[in-house]
Design a protein around this motif. Structure first.
Motif, PDB file in Angstrom:
ATOM      1  N   GLN A  45       0.835  -1.186   0.000  1.00 26.45           N
ATOM      2  CA  GLN A  45       0.000   0.000   0.000  1.00 26.45           C
ATOM      3  C   GLN A  45       0.878   1.246   0.000  1.00 26.45           C
ATOM      4  OE1 GLN A  45      -2.799  -0.282   3.245  1.00 26.45           O
ATOM      5  NE2 GLN A  45      -2.521  -2.474   3.225  1.00 26.45           N
ATOM      6  N   ASN A  46       0.219   2.393  -0.213  1.00 26.96           N
ATOM      7  CA  ASN A  46       0.961   3.651  -0.088  1.00 26.96           C
ATOM      8  C   ASN A  46       1.570   3.728   1.303  1.00 26.96           C
ATOM      9  OD1 ASN A  46       0.282   4.371  -2.594  1.00 26.96           O
ATOM     10  ND2 ASN A  46      -0.977   6.140  -2.040  1.00 26.96           N
ATOM     11  N   ASN A 225       4.266  -1.710   6.016  1.00 30.23           N
ATOM     12  CA  ASN A 225       4.867  -0.977   7.135  1.00 30.23           C
ATOM     13  C   ASN A 225       6.387  -0.974   7.105  1.00 30.23           C
ATOM     14  OD1 ASN A 225       2.383  -0.373   8.165  1.00 30.23           O
ATOM     15  ND2 ASN A 225       2.298  -2.234   9.392  1.00 30.23           N
ATOM     16  N   ILE A 251      -8.284  -4.131   9.849  1.00 28.70           N
ATOM     17  CA  ILE A 251      -8.710  -2.885   9.232  1.00 28.70           C
ATOM     18  C   ILE A 251     -10.170  -2.548   9.511  1.00 28.70           C
ATOM     19  CG2 ILE A 251      -9.129  -4.162   7.082  1.00 28.70           C
ATOM     20  CD1 ILE A 251      -7.988  -1.053   6.225  1.00 28.70           C
ATOM     21  N   ALA A 462      -9.431   9.008  -2.558  1.00 29.50           N
ATOM     22  CA  ALA A 462      -8.703   8.085  -3.411  1.00 29.50           C
ATOM     23  C   ALA A 462      -8.360   6.815  -2.637  1.00 29.50           C
ATOM     24  CB  ALA A 462      -7.423   8.743  -3.933  1.00 29.50           C
ATOM     25  N   ASP A 463      -8.706   6.810  -1.356  1.00 35.80           N
ATOM     26  CA  ASP A 463      -8.402   5.665  -0.514  1.00 35.80           C
ATOM     27  C   ASP A 463      -9.592   4.704  -0.562  1.00 35.80           C
ATOM     28  OD1 ASP A 463      -7.957   3.860   1.493  1.00 35.80           O
ATOM     29  OD2 ASP A 463      -7.144   5.335   2.882  1.00 35.80           O
TER      30      ASP A 463
ATOM     31  N   MET B   1      -3.935   3.925  19.767  1.00 37.14           N
ATOM     32  CA  MET B   1      -4.102   3.271  18.452  1.00 37.14           C
ATOM     33  C   MET B   1      -2.728   2.982  17.846  1.00 37.14           C
ATOM     34  SD  MET B   1      -5.922   2.218  15.831  1.00 37.14           S
ATOM     35  CE  MET B   1      -7.465   2.587  16.676  1.00 37.14           C
ATOM     36  N   PRO B   2      -2.404   1.736  17.610  1.00 38.34           N
ATOM     37  CA  PRO B   2      -1.080   1.426  17.058  1.00 38.34           C
ATOM     38  C   PRO B   2      -0.973   1.934  15.626  1.00 38.34           C
ATOM     39  CG  PRO B   2      -2.460  -0.538  17.075  1.00 38.34           C
ATOM     40  CD  PRO B   2      -3.253   0.539  17.746  1.00 38.34           C
ATOM     41  N   ASP B   3       0.208   2.287  15.252  1.00 37.62           N
ATOM     42  CA  ASP B   3       0.409   2.802  13.909  1.00 37.62           C
ATOM     43  C   ASP B   3       0.503   1.698  12.868  1.00 37.62           C
ATOM     44  OD1 ASP B   3       0.162   5.423  14.169  1.00 37.62           O
ATOM     45  OD2 ASP B   3       2.289   5.920  14.141  1.00 37.62           O
ATOM     46  N   THR B   4       0.347   0.469  13.319  1.00 39.16           N
ATOM     47  CA  THR B   4       0.508  -0.633  12.370  1.00 39.16           C
ATOM     48  C   THR B   4      -0.709  -0.808  11.485  1.00 39.16           C
ATOM     49  OG1 THR B   4      -0.283  -2.075  14.108  1.00 39.16           O
ATOM     50  CG2 THR B   4       2.097  -1.970  13.783  1.00 39.16           C
ATOM     51  N   VAL B   5      -1.812  -0.177  11.875  1.00 44.93           N
ATOM     52  CA  VAL B   5      -3.009  -0.300  11.054  1.00 44.93           C
ATOM     53  C   VAL B   5      -2.885   0.642   9.863  1.00 44.93           C
ATOM     54  CG1 VAL B   5      -5.494  -0.129  11.002  1.00 44.93           C
ATOM     55  CG2 VAL B   5      -4.331  -0.787  13.098  1.00 44.93           C
ATOM     56  N   GLN B   6      -3.045   0.084   8.714  1.00 43.14           N
ATOM     57  CA  GLN B   6      -2.999   0.951   7.543  1.00 43.14           C
ATOM     58  C   GLN B   6      -4.246   0.729   6.720  1.00 43.14           C
ATOM     59  OE1 GLN B   6       0.377   1.205   5.220  1.00 43.14           O
ATOM     60  NE2 GLN B   6       1.442   2.321   6.788  1.00 43.14           N
ATOM     61  N   SER B   7      -4.651   1.741   6.058  1.00 39.07           N
ATOM     62  CA  SER B   7      -5.918   1.603   5.363  1.00 39.07           C
ATOM     63  C   SER B   7      -5.847   2.111   3.947  1.00 39.07           C
ATOM     64  CB  SER B   7      -6.987   2.377   6.112  1.00 39.07           C
ATOM     65  OG  SER B   7      -6.718   3.751   5.988  1.00 39.07           O
ATOM     66  N   HIS B   8      -4.661   2.109   3.363  1.00 39.20           N
ATOM     67  CA  HIS B   8      -4.568   2.688   2.030  1.00 39.20           C
ATOM     68  C   HIS B   8      -4.475   1.658   0.929  1.00 39.20           C
ATOM     69  CE1 HIS B   8      -3.949   6.756   3.450  1.00 39.20           C
ATOM     70  NE2 HIS B   8      -4.047   7.125   2.198  1.00 39.20           N
ATOM     71  N   ILE B   9      -5.430   1.639   0.055  1.00 41.60           N
ATOM     72  CA  ILE B   9      -5.109   1.164  -1.282  1.00 41.60           C
ATOM     73  C   ILE B   9      -5.507   2.348  -2.126  1.00 41.60           C
ATOM     74  CG2 ILE B   9      -5.706  -0.376  -3.154  1.00 41.60           C
ATOM     75  CD1 ILE B   9      -6.033  -2.581  -1.232  1.00 41.60           C
ATOM     76  N   ALA B  10      -4.568   3.201  -2.331  1.00 38.57           N
ATOM     77  CA  ALA B  10      -4.925   4.465  -2.960  1.00 38.57           C
ATOM     78  C   ALA B  10      -4.882   4.323  -4.465  1.00 38.57           C
ATOM     79  CB  ALA B  10      -3.965   5.543  -2.514  1.00 38.57           C
ATOM     80  N   LEU B  11      -5.662   5.159  -5.117  1.00 37.78           N
ATOM     81  CA  LEU B  11      -5.662   5.172  -6.563  1.00 37.78           C
ATOM     82  C   LEU B  11      -4.392   5.812  -7.062  1.00 37.78           C
ATOM     83  CD1 LEU B  11      -9.279   6.359  -7.202  1.00 37.78           C
ATOM     84  CD2 LEU B  11      -8.340   4.118  -7.651  1.00 37.78           C
ATOM     85  N   PRO B  12      -3.876   5.272  -8.135  1.00 45.48           N
ATOM     86  CA  PRO B  12      -2.749   5.966  -8.751  1.00 45.48           C
ATOM     87  C   PRO B  12      -3.263   7.248  -9.397  1.00 45.48           C
ATOM     88  CG  PRO B  12      -3.477   4.151 -10.121  1.00 45.48           C
ATOM     89  CD  PRO B  12      -4.289   4.087  -8.864  1.00 45.48           C
ATOM     90  N   VAL B  13      -2.350   8.060  -9.796  1.00 45.25           N
ATOM     91  CA  VAL B  13      -2.734   9.324 -10.400  1.00 45.25           C
ATOM     92  C   VAL B  13      -2.866   9.142 -11.905  1.00 45.25           C
ATOM     93  CG1 VAL B  13      -1.952  11.650 -10.855  1.00 45.25           C
ATOM     94  CG2 VAL B  13      -1.657  10.650  -8.594  1.00 45.25           C
TER      95      VAL B  13
END
Lengths: 509, 339
Positions: A45-46, A225, A251, A462-463, B1-13
């Motif tokens: 991921q980003n 990460n 998530i 965009a997310d 809140m731990p920083d290990t949670v990520q929530s991005h599958i972002a769109l490319p530009v």
């Protein structure tokens, strides 16, 4: 999951790389082992650390710890120049081309053909060779004299790839090469990559598109990460497994999801059109409903939002808020119509740095605290304190100047400003960009709460995971049109991505 | 809140935004318009001002444009290497006062009984030193060119006063006699120097790999770096070149005025406008040597025409200011962008 064959000699081995930027750990003991002559995918991921890894390989940054070995030789001091000497070349996502250069000049910059061995440009040879290379490699006839800034993104991409090929690379790194390409161009790119592999060139291929990875990669390393979480065989590994490697499982805990029932429409848009940006856009947002909207840059999604808020004039179409037509005349008309917009560029547009947290928070909603001509300070203070608490804004106090807050907290202040307006319709433009995970959860909870109270909410983001977790319904725009409109529960990020990149039609056909 | 949670599958530009034909057309219009304006002004003066078209007068225009022209050519190097973003791009505000300082060095040197050779060497050294100070502050200290060269400008102004005590230091030498003369008869040597410097710089900038790379450094620094170019050296070299041009221009100025003269700082606006105005003569909307030369002559024609028509030369300042605004506005709107 099967491990790909690692017995082939390694063209590239990155071991235990650590890199901190201003105290933030971008790479945390990351590894990448790439077999010679293979196409090796790199996904994540980003913010997973892919770009940082690649920048270390390019010699743009030096690692804080760890080693990089090319063809078995450890490179302790990798500079961009050294990387080039080693035959490592990059096709960057942001195409590193000079916009005012011609195609020919861009191809040969740094290795210009000279006349008689003198420091004298051979412009004719440059143009002829450029035309030949483009025709032979890609079968396209780009005018060698055209300016790069006037080319389409795909054409610029071809120039970039041709440029790398001129240097006879041994390792070629593609960073999101297909982001700007249409399907036909992607196919021809894959053809080129296949040919390069046949020539023995090692390829590192970074992409968001899992189906691409399966199509062309011999192995894929997944990052999360700042570390690699595994290297697997892409053709035998289901996409779902790759996704679960990319995404931490918990998530869904981030998204509160209260049961809501959608009421009557609060926003309805019919046949909205803005020349050159989008056309025939119709959508409805009901009370108590969170509608997500997404699309690539240039898809028109952002322009739709701007039109709704009156920052941009539509050429045709109706915008109705609670049944009353508004003309998209100006932001103040939109606000009077009951709209609240949280712009993406909050630091640029939304916050007065020298004012206090309290002033910034209530500046757009002072009417709510008016008692006659005066302001009810006690009510104002308690509202500000509530928002500081709810959004977990880290500030010495409500009277602290916003200037002294960190960037993420400044963003939360702007968010608080609009949330305190208590509108019936919220337009949120990338509401969680740049805020930390803890604040994201707070923001999601707040948005959910607003919807629970009966407000209609339109979120542009965009997310995709954010939209899937937060929204009831998701619209996807592609090249100026809404190409998908359906309940969030019935879709997934891959499907949304396909629609957003225009691949939806192809894949479903 | 731990920083290990990520929530991005972002769109490319998606950068495949259809490019605007309107911008292409507008660019063409700006260039055609500028050339038309040049021709129109020329024609207007030819019709209204008697004697404007005479060979002698035109040769004079070239001669009178020499000092500003050479200054602007130096500035062009800096603009090319720094990119013509008005705020963060390359600009050398010290050129005019550097000229003043160099002129003082040259005149004082001659006054102290030095020969032309020694005085010239000292002058060139002074110009290069100022260029080096600019290079260090911009490249290695990372100060915005606008501010760095503003500081150098004041240092130059101060040093000039130290040398001249705010008086005109008269100067004469065999070289000055040649420069201020005409050879062959009717053709001012100063003008020939301007054309010579322009030709030399044009060859370097437009016909050699080094010139192309200088454009790359200014056009897209990251792209230049990715191409393996020593970006810092190129930027530094542009400031040294600008300093040297100021030194050359100072000698021309001493020849023109028969001595060092106070108030050289007034030439700054003209030098800036000349270098920026040159941009509109190029298809790519970048600074070029022929473009700068053309705009130097354009401004020379304006001044000359105003003189012939008995219009106060103070108007020229106003016209130059307006030209800066127009050019900067037009080019920043119309320049092609990558990605």
């Amino acid at each position: 999951m099967t491990r790909p064959d690692q017995a082939s000699p390694l063209a590239l081995e990155m071991r235990d790389l650590v890199k901190d930027f201003a105290g933030v750990r971008a790479l945390d003991h990351a590894n990448l082992r790439v077999g010679r002559g293979t196409v090796h995918g790199l996904i994540g991921q980003n913010g997973a650390g892919k770009s940082t890894l690649i920048k270390l390989l390019a010699g743009i940054h030096a690692p804080d710890a760890g080693t990089i070995a090319v063809e078995g030789a450890v490179q302790s001091r990798l500079t961009p120049h050294r990387a080039e000497e080693l035959g490592i070349h990059f096709i960057h996502q942001d195409r590193l081309l000079v916009p005012t250069f011609t195609v020919a000049e861009s191809l040969f910059l740094g290795a210009e053909p000279r006349r008689f061995g003198l420091p004298w440009l051979n412009g004719g040879a440059m143009r002829r060779r450029a035309a030949t290379i483009l025709r032979e490699t890609f079968g396209v006839d780009l005018p060698a004299g055209a300016l790069v800034g006037e080319l389409s993104a795909a054409q610029q991409q071809l120039v970039q790839i041709s440029r790398a090929l001129l240097n006879r690379p041994t390792i070629l790194v593609f960073d999101e090469p297909t982001a700007a390409l249409v399907r036909r161009e992607v196919d021809s790119l894959f053809g080129v990559i296949g040919r390069l592999r046949a020539q023995g060139i090692t390829i590192v291929y970074i992409s968001h598109y899992l189906h691409e990875i399966g199509e062309i990669c011999d192995a894929v390393t997944v990052m999360r990460n700042g570390a690699d979480v595994g290297t697997v065989h892409p053709r035998t590994t289901p996409a779902a497994d790759l996704v679960s490697m990319m995404v931490a499982r918990d998530i869904h805990d981030m998204f509160p999801r209260r049961h809501r029932t959608a009421g009557p429409p609060v926003l309805s848009v019919t046949g909205l059109r803005a020349a050159g940006a989008f056309e025939n856009v119709s959508l409805t947002v009901r009370r108590g409903e969170i509608v997500g909207m997404t699309g690539l840059v240039g898809s028109g999604a952002k322009d739709v939002l701007r039109c709704l808020f009156g920052l941009q004039r539509p050429d045709a179409g109706r915008i109705e808020i609670e049944g009353a037509r508004i003309g998209g005349r100006s932001p103040s008309a939109a606000v009077a119509g009951g709209l609240a917009l949280v712009p993406e560029d909050r630091r640029g547009h939304g916050v007065a740095l020298s004012l206090s947290v309290r002033e910034n928070t209530t500046i757009a909603s002072l009417d709510r605290f008016a008692r006659g001509p005066l302001i009810d300070r006690a009510a104002e203070r308690s509202e500000v304190d509530r928002l500081i608490r709810d959004l977990a804004i880290k500030t010495p106090g409500r009277e602290a100047a916003v200037r002294n807050l960190s960037g993420g907290n400044q963003q939360k202040v702007v968010l608080a400003k609009w949330l305190s307006r208590q509108s019936n319709l919220y337009l949120l433009d990338e509401p969680t960009v740049g805020v930390d995970v803890g604040a994201k959860v707070e923001i999601y909870r707040l948005i959910d709460e607003l919807a629970g109270k009966g407000a209609g909410i339109l979120v542009l983001s965009a997310d995709l995971l954010e939209l899937l977790g937060l929204c009831d319904r998701i619209l996807v725009m592609y090249r100026g049109r809404i190409v998908h409109d359906g309940p969030a529960a019935a879709t997934d990020s891959d499907t949304l991505l396909m629609h957003a990149t225009g691949a939806g039609a192809v894949v479903h056909a | 809140m731990p920083d290990t949670v990520q929530s991005h599958i972002a769109l490319p530009v998606d950068v495949a935004v259809p490019r605007s034909r309107a911008a292409d057309t507008a660019r063409t219009l700006v260039r055609a318009g500028s050339l038309l304006a040049f021709v129109a002004v020329f024609a207007a003066f030819a019709a209204a001002a008697p004697g404007f078209l005479s060979a002698g007068n035109l040769a004079n225009v070239v001669g009178q444009s020499a000092v500003i022209g050479v200054l602007a050519l130096g500035m062009t190097l800096v603009v090319v290497a720094g990119g013509n973003d008005v705020v963060r791009g390359g600009i050398d505000l010290s050129v005019a006062n550097n000229l003043g300082l160099c002129a003082a060095v040259y005149a004082t040197g001659l006054g102290a009984g030095w020969g032309d050779g020694a005085a010239l060497a000292a002058t060139a050294l002074a110009g290069l030193l100022v260029g080096a100070v600019n290079a260090v502050s911009v490249v290695w200290l990372g100060i915005l060119p606008l501010l760095a060269t503003l500081a150098a400008m004041n240092v130059c102004a101060g040093l000039e006063l130290v040398l001249t005590h705010n008086t005109v230091v008269a100067a004469s030498s065999p070289l000055l006699d040649v420069l201020s003369g005409e050879y062959p008869a009717g053709v001012p040597v100063l003008g020939e120097v301007l054309l010579g410097v322009a030709a030399l710089l044009a060859v370097v900038l437009h016909l050699t790999p080094a010139g192309l790379r200088l454009y790359a450094v200014g056009g897209h620094r990251e792209a230049a770096r990715a191409a393996g170019l020593p970006v810092a050296s190129y930027v530094a070299a542009s400031y040294l070149g600008s300093g040297l041009c100021a030194a050359v221009a100072s000698v021309l100025s001493v020849a023109l005025l028969s001595g060092s003269t106070t108030g050289s700082g007034d030439m700054l606006l003209a030098a800036v406008v000349t270098a920026l105005l040159g941009v509109v003569f190029s298809r790519r909307l970048v600074a070029t040597i022929p473009g700068t030369l053309l705009s130097a002559l354009f401004i020379g024609i304006l001044i000359n025409g105003f003189q012939l028509l008995n219009i106060s030369s103070y108007w020229v300042n106003g016209v130059q200011g307006v030209l800066i605004l127009l050019v900067v506005a037009a080019t920043s709107m119309l320049r092609p962008n990558a990605g």
